[in-house]
Design a protein around this motif. Structure first.
Motif, PDB file in Angstrom:
ATOM      1  N   PRO A  32       0.811  -1.234   0.000  1.00 21.61           N
ATOM      2  CA  PRO A  32       0.000   0.000   0.000  1.00 21.61           C
ATOM      3  C   PRO A  32       0.837   1.274   0.000  1.00 21.61           C
ATOM      4  CG  PRO A  32      -0.853  -1.609   1.584  1.00 21.61           C
ATOM      5  CD  PRO A  32       0.457  -2.143   1.112  1.00 21.61           C
ATOM      6  N   ARG A  33       1.991   1.256   0.652  1.00 21.68           N
ATOM      7  CA  ARG A  33       2.778   2.481   0.763  1.00 21.68           C
ATOM      8  C   ARG A  33       3.453   2.852  -0.545  1.00 21.68           C
ATOM      9  NH1 ARG A  33       7.635   1.018   4.781  1.00 21.68           N
ATOM     10  NH2 ARG A  33       8.059   3.219   4.372  1.00 21.68           N
ATOM     11  N   TYR A  34       3.537   1.922  -1.492  1.00 23.68           N
ATOM     12  CA  TYR A  34       4.207   2.185  -2.762  1.00 23.68           C
ATOM     13  C   TYR A  34       3.248   2.126  -3.957  1.00 23.68           C
ATOM     14  CZ  TYR A  34       8.491   1.567  -0.072  1.00 23.68           C
ATOM     15  OH  TYR A  34       9.483   1.706   0.863  1.00 23.68           O
ATOM     16  N   ARG A  35       1.964   2.196  -3.701  1.00 21.98           N
ATOM     17  CA  ARG A  35       1.005   2.174  -4.810  1.00 21.98           C
ATOM     18  C   ARG A  35       0.888   3.529  -5.503  1.00 21.98           C
ATOM     19  NH1 ARG A  35      -4.048  -1.368  -2.273  1.00 21.98           N
ATOM     20  NH2 ARG A  35      -2.929  -3.370  -2.165  1.00 21.98           N
ATOM     21  N   HIS A  36       1.146   4.586  -4.790  1.00 22.77           N
ATOM     22  CA  HIS A  36       1.021   5.926  -5.356  1.00 22.77           C
ATOM     23  C   HIS A  36       2.405   6.530  -5.539  1.00 22.77           C
ATOM     24  CE1 HIS A  36      -3.278   5.662  -4.532  1.00 22.77           C
ATOM     25  NE2 HIS A  36      -2.975   5.286  -3.297  1.00 22.77           N
ATOM     26  N   PRO A  37       2.602   7.313  -6.609  1.00 24.33           N
ATOM     27  CA  PRO A  37       3.926   7.904  -6.859  1.00 24.33           C
ATOM     28  C   PRO A  37       4.265   8.959  -5.814  1.00 24.33           C
ATOM     29  CG  PRO A  37       2.306   8.742  -8.426  1.00 24.33           C
ATOM     30  CD  PRO A  37       1.614   7.658  -7.655  1.00 24.33           C
ATOM     31  N   GLU A  38       5.578   9.148  -5.613  1.00 20.81           N
ATOM     32  CA  GLU A  38       6.045  10.160  -4.680  1.00 20.81           C
ATOM     33  C   GLU A  38       6.133  11.515  -5.373  1.00 20.81           C
ATOM     34  OE1 GLU A  38       9.690   9.013  -2.910  1.00 20.81           O
ATOM     35  OE2 GLU A  38       8.829   7.324  -1.797  1.00 20.81           O
ATOM     36  N   ALA A  39       6.395  12.522  -4.572  1.00 24.26           N
ATOM     37  CA  ALA A  39       6.519  13.869  -5.121  1.00 24.26           C
ATOM     38  C   ALA A  39       7.732  13.948  -6.037  1.00 24.26           C
ATOM     39  CB  ALA A  39       6.649  14.882  -3.989  1.00 24.26           C
ATOM     40  N   PRO A  40       7.581  14.497  -7.245  1.00 19.80           N
ATOM     41  CA  PRO A  40       8.720  14.563  -8.178  1.00 19.80           C
ATOM     42  C   PRO A  40       9.709  15.630  -7.741  1.00 19.80           C
ATOM     43  CG  PRO A  40       6.817  15.662  -9.118  1.00 19.80           C
ATOM     44  CD  PRO A  40       6.352  15.058  -7.821  1.00 19.80           C
ATOM     45  N   PRO A  41      10.895  15.663  -8.349  1.00 24.31           N
ATOM     46  CA  PRO A  41      11.860  16.721  -8.034  1.00 24.31           C
ATOM     47  C   PRO A  41      11.309  18.097  -8.350  1.00 24.31           C
ATOM     48  CG  PRO A  41      12.927  14.915  -9.210  1.00 24.31           C
ATOM     49  CD  PRO A  41      11.451  14.652  -9.260  1.00 24.31           C
ATOM     50  N   ALA A  42      11.852  19.099  -7.669  1.00 27.13           N
ATOM     51  CA  ALA A  42      11.342  20.464  -7.840  1.00 27.13           C
ATOM     52  C   ALA A  42      11.728  21.049  -9.190  1.00 27.13           C
ATOM     53  CB  ALA A  42      11.869  21.351  -6.705  1.00 27.13           C
ATOM     54  N   ASP A  43      12.913  20.736  -9.680  1.00 24.40           N
ATOM     55  CA  ASP A  43      13.380  21.305 -10.935  1.00 24.40           C
ATOM     56  C   ASP A  43      12.728  20.592 -12.117  1.00 24.40           C
ATOM     57  OD1 ASP A  43      15.271  23.133 -12.350  1.00 24.40           O
ATOM     58  OD2 ASP A  43      16.040  21.241 -13.111  1.00 24.40           O
ATOM     59  N   ALA A  44      12.344  21.357 -13.138  1.00 22.70           N
ATOM     60  CA  ALA A  44      11.675  20.775 -14.304  1.00 22.70           C
ATOM     61  C   ALA A  44      12.619  19.866 -15.088  1.00 22.70           C
ATOM     62  CB  ALA A  44      11.145  21.889 -15.210  1.00 22.70           C
ATOM     63  N   ALA A  45      13.881  20.245 -15.221  1.00 18.10           N
ATOM     64  CA  ALA A  45      14.842  19.405 -15.949  1.00 18.10           C
ATOM     65  C   ALA A  45      15.072  18.083 -15.215  1.00 18.10           C
ATOM     66  CB  ALA A  45      16.160  20.151 -16.122  1.00 18.10           C
ATOM     67  N   ASP A  46      15.118  18.133 -13.897  1.00 18.79           N
ATOM     68  CA  ASP A  46      15.285  16.892 -13.132  1.00 18.79           C
ATOM     69  C   ASP A  46      14.062  15.995 -13.280  1.00 18.79           C
ATOM     70  OD1 ASP A  46      17.704  17.831 -12.345  1.00 18.79           O
ATOM     71  OD2 ASP A  46      17.048  18.514 -10.368  1.00 18.79           O
ATOM     72  N   ARG A  47      12.875  16.587 -13.288  1.00 16.80           N
ATOM     73  CA  ARG A  47      11.657  15.792 -13.475  1.00 16.80           C
ATOM     74  C   ARG A  47      11.637  15.123 -14.843  1.00 16.80           C
ATOM     75  NH1 ARG A  47       9.024  20.325 -11.216  1.00 16.80           N
ATOM     76  NH2 ARG A  47       8.233  20.881 -13.280  1.00 16.80           N
TER      77      ARG A  47
END
Length: 404
Positions: free
Chosen positions: A217-232
């Motif tokens: 259950p703890r890994y069913r939803h994605p985590e927050a992406p990196p803040a920088d657009a290039a890193d995302r």
């Protein structure tokens, strides 16, 4: 009785890497030793081990100086591009100066084997060889101190690498901790391994890429992406690659391993690992054209891993949790064994101790008259019943006979 060879035989998982470092195939080794190719394959997988004279020659063949190996095998161009031929080895410069140049995929001369924060702290084979030559490999540390030193060297870089592999911060930390817990549980084996950092890295990667995490259950939803657009954008491209391609690209262009070492760690042949690197680079360059150069890709992977604040637990905590988990598994195994013994004893106690013949099947008996059912009352019986019902009757008086 067979005697062990004087030359120490490497571990099964190291035999293939040493063979490929010398640019030898399983057929070449089998021809030199006078055995079959399947025998060499079983030696490298650990199903069997060579003995006697064959084991001594096999050990010398693997540990001998690579410069005495046969010329490098050229891989067909339709399988690997020209820049991948001979990757991971060193060859003499054609100019005749005698200087060696790097033949790694997309690695310019002078690039270090482990640069940037992505591989910061990971001990390479050259460092370990220098330490052993300087006398630093003497048993001056306790097992706990040696484990803590290895953890301090490898854990921060491994957490960053595993984050690039999975895109999940918590899973990256958990995978590294589980890998080191398993390493502490099997420390006598890991301590004498030729590459302890590679052993832990392979274990962490295997745990992080397990498909069973998607059911948690703890890994069913994605985590927050990196803040920088290039890193995302770069992280999205990496996560879209198949796991085996992502792992090969990270080991080769991120960590900086040679092609034979990458192939051995991913349990693939050298041409297959080269193809995976090429296809992964093409996929990244198609989405991000500015990362078409391997140097730029390595730099961006290092920056992406360094942008996240990923911390690992203390080595003492990891050792404590590893010992506790081992105790729990031991207790569970003991409890299951006791339960199994109890069930077996109960079954033996309640089971019949002699043979009982089964009951014979019923048989139909013929020739008997049918059972008569009571018919209607006759006229005399009806009058008698009416007379009895009309008279008063007392219970005790009816039971006392009259004296006559």
């Amino acid at each position: 009785m067979t005697q062990s060879p004087a030359t120490p035989l490497p571990a099964p998982k190291e035999r293939r890497r040493l063979r490929e470092r010398r640019s030898l195939t399983q057929t070449d080794v089998a021809t030199r030793l006078g055995v079959s190719r399947s025998t060499v394959r079983s030696w490298e997988t650990g199903r069997s081990a060579p003995r006697g004279r064959v084991g001594e020659e096999y050990a010398r063949l693997l540990i001998a100086d690579p410069s005495a190996a046969r010329p490098e095998v050229t891989v067909p161009q339709e399988v690997i591009s020209s820049e991948l031929v001979g990757a991971g080895t060193s060859r003499e410069d054609r100019s005749g100066t005698g200087k060696k140049r790097s033949a790694r995929v997309g690695v310019r001369p002078g690039r270090k084997r482990a640069e940037g924060r992505l591989t910061e702290g990971l001990p390479t084979e050259e460092w370990l060889a220098e330490d052993a030559h300087a006398g630093l490999s003497e048993p001056s540390l306790t097992p706990a101190q040696a484990f803590d030193a290895l953890y301090a060297f490898c854990a921060p870089a491994l957490v960053r690498q595993t984050y690039l592999l999975t895109g999940r911060r918590e899973l990256a930390r958990e995978a590294v901790e589980r890998a080191f817990q398993q390493a502490w549980y099997r420390w006598p084996e890991v301590a004498v391994d030729r590459d302890p950092a590679g052993w832990v890295r392979a274990t962490a990667y295997e745990y992080a890429l397990s498909p069973w995490h998607r059911l948690r259950p703890r890994y069913r939803h994605p985590e927050a992406p990196p803040a920088d657009a290039a890193d995302r954008a770069l992280l999205d491209v990496l996560l879209e690659l198949p796991p085996v391609y992502r792992r090969t690209l990270l080991l080769y262009d991120g960590v900086g391993l040679g092609l034979p070492e990458t192939a051995a760690e991913t349990e693939a042949s050298t041409p297959a690992a080269a193809n995976r690197v090429l296809h992964a680079r093409e996929a990244v360059a198609e989405r991000l054209p500015e990362l078409a150069s391997p140097e730029d890709l390595h730099r961006r992977l290092t920056e992406l891993a360094s942008a996240e604040r990923l911390r690992a637990a203390k080595p003492r905590t990891v050792r404590w949790y590893g010992e506790r988990r081992a105790q729990q598994w031991t207790r569970a195994a003991i409890a299951f064994t006791i339960l199994l013994i109890g069930v077996t004893a109960l079954a033996l106690g309640t089971a019949p101790d002699h043979y009982e013949e089964p009951l014979a099947p019923p048989e139909t008996i013929r020739g008997l008259p049918p059972k008569a059912a009571p018919g209607p009352l006759s006229a005399a019986e009806l009058r008698l019943r009416a007379r009895l019902r009309s008279q008063e009757m007392n219970g005790p008086e009816r039971l006392i006979p009259e004296n006559r």
